[in-house]
Design an enzyme around this catalytic site. Sequence first.
Site, mmCIF file in Angstrom:
data_model
loop_
_atom_site.group_PDB
_atom_site.id
_atom_site.type_symbol
_atom_site.label_atom_id
_atom_site.label_comp_id
_atom_site.label_asym_id
_atom_site.label_seq_id
_atom_site.Cartn_x
_atom_site.Cartn_y
_atom_site.Cartn_z
ATOM 1 N N LEU A 83 0.811 -1.217 0.000
ATOM 2 C CA LEU A 83 0.000 0.000 0.000
ATOM 3 C C LEU A 83 0.842 1.262 0.000
ATOM 4 O O LEU A 83 0.404 2.302 -0.481
ATOM 5 C CB LEU A 83 -0.936 0.010 1.219
ATOM 6 N N GLY A 84 2.019 1.213 0.557
ATOM 7 C CA GLY A 84 2.856 2.405 0.622
ATOM 8 C C GLY A 84 4.055 2.154 1.504
ATOM 9 O O GLY A 84 4.282 1.051 2.001
ATOM 10 N N GLY A 95 7.028 4.425 4.259
ATOM 11 C CA GLY A 95 7.369 5.666 4.939
ATOM 12 C C GLY A 95 8.738 5.563 5.572
ATOM 13 O O GLY A 95 9.504 4.631 5.307
ATOM 14 N N GLY A 96 9.036 6.501 6.450
ATOM 15 C CA GLY A 96 10.345 6.534 7.070
ATOM 16 C C GLY A 96 10.612 5.368 8.001
ATOM 17 O O GLY A 96 11.758 4.981 8.212
ATOM 18 N N GLY A 105 8.780 2.208 7.869
ATOM 19 C CA GLY A 105 8.529 0.884 7.342
ATOM 20 C C GLY A 105 7.630 0.902 6.131
ATOM 21 O O GLY A 105 7.361 1.947 5.542
ATOM 22 N N LYS A 120 1.534 -2.674 8.850
ATOM 23 C CA LYS A 120 2.734 -1.853 8.797
ATOM 24 C C LYS A 120 3.895 -2.620 9.410
ATOM 25 O O LYS A 120 3.817 -3.091 10.542
ATOM 26 C CB LYS A 120 2.525 -0.539 9.543
ATOM 27 N N ASP A 165 1.270 14.587 12.801
ATOM 28 C CA ASP A 165 1.541 14.460 11.370
ATOM 29 C C ASP A 165 0.230 14.430 10.575
ATOM 30 O O ASP A 165 0.068 13.633 9.653
ATOM 31 C CB ASP A 165 2.352 13.198 11.090
#
Length: 417
Positions: free
Chosen positions: A40-41, A43-44, A46, A62, A157
Amino acid sequence: MSRREMRGGRDEEGTGPKVGSALGRSDPARIGPYQLLGRLGSGGMGKVYLGRSRTGQLAAVKVLHDQLAEDQEFRRRFERELHAASRVSGRFTAAVLESSRGIDERLWMATEYVPGPSLSQAVSAFGPLDPTTLLALWLGLLGALESIHAAGIVHRDLKPSNVLLAEDGPRLIDFGVSVLGGATTLTATGVVIGTPGYMSPEEVQGHRSGPHSDVFALACTLTYAATGSAPFEGANPMGVMYRVIHDEPDLSRVPDRIASLIRPCLDKDPQSRPSVTELINMLPAAETDEVSRLLAHGKWLPEAIRRRTREHAVTVFEWDGARRDSLAAARPVHPGDSECDPEPPTVPQGSVTTPPNGSPPNPPGSYGTGGPDPGPDPTNEASLRTHTVPLPADMPPLPRIPRRTWLRWLPARRGTR
């Protein structure tokens, strides 16, 4: 963090299925009880995968990056994220379902999967939202912050890619840099956590953040939803952060009704900003009643975005089917495997299939014209279900194959060594 995020511009991340999000060779096939279907995506901290449990629960799983798993600082951040997210419950946040245990090799957490585009994806595809949708988004995100702050947490965030547009209301996700009330921050000297275009002045200056910081970020996010850009933009992150501290926000393209709501939230002094409760009560009762009615019945999104949300759900279903088929084709079947060991095909009693060229049927262990068995034919679906062809018990004996005639021309061997 993307460069567009650092400029305060459009954030293109999102967590919906899209082209190029299939699992790679380095991705795990399963995490905990979840079969992973795709990525799905990232980030910083994981990567985020779409997973399905044995009981049919879809989840956003995640997983901490392997190279960071041994770093104690990152472990503390991940565990803090998990602890923070598990304390939040509310309609407009994604609930935590399960998480890794101490004996697990990887650190992971699974949250409720929300089928729908992110706010950044929707605005990029369809343009700024209309005033009614903006008010519904405003109330939904205020409800999310109300739940988060009630658990003693600051999100830190809040930005367009962390807002998902579900048919029954928005969802605020990703507590990756959230801070528990009273906890010591893990920010190193000179390091700023957050996205510059959506950070409050106190966060940019390295001061302690609080609920009022989330209110500032909420106003920036709503400005993006109304115009397609954040209220503070610049050529680089430092320029954006300078404007956040010293300049007034650019609300010239925001509808007047919306601008009147978000302008107090962008005050440089955090104590001068209204609280979440005050913001919820700021709308007239009649207007609040109409907007909340749309949210309650899933009628708050424009038809184009609602269609995209449904397409996300359909895409996930097809994605899941493609993943299942690829696993079935790649996985060898072994007897005794109860999950994927169907009954072998049978041959009717008293019948034997004969090759079209009239030659005798092939016995077990032979293939074609007498060569060794090369194994299952990957193009034949039936060949994946069994290792041998069952033969009936009353099959007549195979005909005797005549001796090869060329042997007669070999000279007889005389004597022995």
